[in-house]
Design an enzyme around this catalytic site. Structure first.
Site, PDB file in Angstrom:
ATOM      1  CG  ASN A 151     -39.970  57.869 -47.672  1.00  0.00           C
ATOM      2  OD1 ASN A 151     -40.533  58.125 -48.053  1.00  0.00           O
ATOM      3  ND2 ASN A 151     -38.984  57.454 -48.745  1.00  0.00           N
ATOM      4  CB  VAL A 232     -38.825  50.673 -36.794  1.00  0.00           C
ATOM      5  CG1 VAL A 232     -40.003  51.014 -36.205  1.00  0.00           C
ATOM      6  CG2 VAL A 232     -37.588  52.004 -36.347  1.00  0.00           C
ATOM      7  CD  GLU A 250     -45.770  48.314 -48.779  1.00  0.00           C
ATOM      8  OE1 GLU A 250     -44.965  48.385 -48.915  1.00  0.00           O
ATOM      9  OE2 GLU A 250     -46.342  47.774 -48.803  1.00  0.00           O
ATOM     10  CB  CYS A 284     -38.783  52.389 -50.324  1.00  0.00           C
ATOM     11  SG  CYS A 284     -39.852  52.735 -51.131  1.00  0.00           S
TER      12      CYS A 284
END
Ligand code: NAD
Length: 468
Positions: A151, A232, A250, A284
């Site tokens: 992103n 993940v 993160e 995010c």
């Protein structure tokens, strides 16, 4: 020197051991804009070995020399600013403002890290006894593996790579397969142009389950720095726990946007556009849930819908638009089939959007959203505003908490009330009457060094009798 279709290992552009490459596409048009090498475990082994061999020399080089290398690296990227902004628009599908923010934030991070490298290396502590000198200094961790998402591929890589290098670590970077040019190849080109010693910066492109998995599992790393999905991240954490490998994660979450009954509704609605729709909601810290007090719910839905209906969706390179395409068909299907449709099936109402053409998803407003719907509980990562109505501030706080989240907002005319609510929301960051972090590049130094405490005997000490 172009890195297209190559890895960058030990100072050289090389093909992947597999000999294979895959195309990179412009997201709005589907046109090919480059290629990336399909790296795998053998390539990761080579890159980690090169980074390990280079690390002691890089750390020993001295902070001014490392800072100078970083400055040359930054200079190469800065000289390509316009090209990088356009690349971001094509490779990620974001509008110009998003691309400019991304490239600027990355360059700022490099500048900060180059300065930090030559600033304080630690602290002088109060000694625990008179006559002693007590120091704490930052020591590089060693070899850092960095895995990044698609992103914001430029600045999310640099927020780890820049401080990592500045403090004497060496790097193996694995960018997302959807954005390997801006997220990786441009750094290999800049490292080469800057004259980094071989092995200090290495790039292994490739797909997540192959190159990413091999890097995440590699026992030759001193730290794995991963930015990406919770799924993940959870798998990496479980594997790392088995032999206590050091990782830094993160991840994503379901962020909340709370509108209390005394809020300025027009302000809240315009902040909601940024919070949920900037970069098509693929951030995010995007707001995933709008929790609104009943007294103002109708006005809020009207103010949000009025704005959403004016927004233009299209090709960010060739048209004047506010929203570009979603990153991939998989992402679009996740948003539509995984979030919007099942939430409608459970009783939510569609007020705007809910349709798409190719990767172009109309900004979507859902009302009547309840906690049992995926639009409430999941990270959406798409241009959707799910609205949930509650009867009290207490109920709003109760609904916000208990989900993984990174950042929340609360809107109210009473700042002290906003602060009090913010204190009770369980997120790392809460904004009162504002959307999104307006933070600059972060100071990541503590994450990329370990602390070493040093004790020095300053005045001669008579040894205790039992040691003589
Ligand atoms: P993702 O987890 O699918 O992929 C991220 C990276 O991991 C990619 O480079 C991918 O190739 C790699 N990968 C995939 N499978 C792997 C595996 N089995 N082992 C090792 N690596 C693997 O995430 P994404 O779709 O690229 O990014 C979106 C997610 O990232 C969202 O959840 C978002 O919230 C999160 N994100 C978090 C932050 C943050 O700072 N907290 C910033 C941006 C994005």
């Amino acid at each position: 020197m172009s890195a297209s279709g190559s890895l960058y290992v030990n100072g050289e552009f090389t093909p992947a051991a597999s000999g294979h490459t895959a195309p990179v596409h412009e997201k709005a048009t589907g046109d090919p804009i480059g290629a990336y090498a399909l790296g795998g475990p053998a390539d990761v082994d080579r890159a980690v070995a090169a980074a390990r061999a280079a690390q002691p020399g890089w750390a020993a080089l001295g902070a001014p020399e490392r800072a100078a290398c970083l400055e040359r690296f930054a200079e190469d990227l800065r000289s390509r600013y316009e090209e990088l902004v356009e690349l971001s628009m094509r490779e990620t599908g974001g509008v110009r403002a998003k691309a400019e923010d991304e490239v600027t934030a990355g360059l700022r991070q490099l500048a900060i890290s180059a300065v930090q490298a030559v600033q304080s290396a630690g602290d002088i502590l109060q000694p625990y006894k008179a006559g002693k000198l007590s120091l704490s200094r930052a020591v590089p961790l060693g070899v850092i593996g960095v895995i990044t998402p698609w992103n914001y591929p430029f600045n999310l890589a640099l927020r780890a790579v820049a401080p990592g290098l500045a403090f004497g670590n060496t790097i193996v970077l694995k960018p997302a397969e959807l954005t390997p040019i801006l997220g990786g190849q441009v750094f290999a080109e800049a490292a080469h142009a800057a004259g980094f010693p071989p092995g200090v910066f290495n790039l292994v492109t490739g797909d997540g389950p192959e190159a990413g998995h091999a890097l995440a599992e590699h026992r030759g790393l001193d730290l794995l720095d991963f930015t990406g999905s919770r799924e993940v991240g959870l798998a990496i954490a479980a594997s790392a726990a088995a032999d206590l490998r050091q990782i830094r994660l993160e991840l994503g979450g379901s962020n909340a946007f709370v509108v209390l009954e005394d809020a300025d509704i027009e302000l809240a609605a315009s902040c909601a556009m940024v919070a949920s729709l900037e970069f098509q909601g693929q951030t995010c810290i995007s707001a995933s849930r709008h929790i609104v007090l009943r007294e103002v719910a109708d006005r809020y839905v009207e103010a949000v819908t009025r704005r959403v209906e004016r927004l233009r969706v299209g090709d960010p390179v060739r048209e004047q638009v506010e929203l570009g395409p979603l990153i991939s068909e998989a992402q679009r299907d996740r948003v539509h089939r995984g979030i919007v449709q099942p939430s409608l099936a459970k009783g939510a109402s569609l007020v705007a959007g809910g349709t798409y053409e190719g990767l172009f998803y109309r900004p979507t407003v859902l009302t009547g959203v309840t906690p049992d719907m995926p639009a409430f509980s999941e990270e959406i990562f798409g241009p959707v505003l799910p609205i949930t109505v509650v009867d009290s501030e207490e109920e709003a706080i109760g609904l916000v908490n208990g989900y993984p989240m990174l950042m929340n907002s609360v809107f109210t005319a009473d700042l002290m009330r906003g602060m009090a609510v913010a204190e009770r929301l369980q997120a790392g960051e809460v904004h009162v009457n504002d959307a999104h972090a307006r933070h600059g590049a972060e100071n990541q130094m503590p994450g990329f060094t370990r602390r070493q405490w040093i004790g020095v005997q300053r005045t001669p000490l008579e040894p205790p009798a039992w040691t003589r």
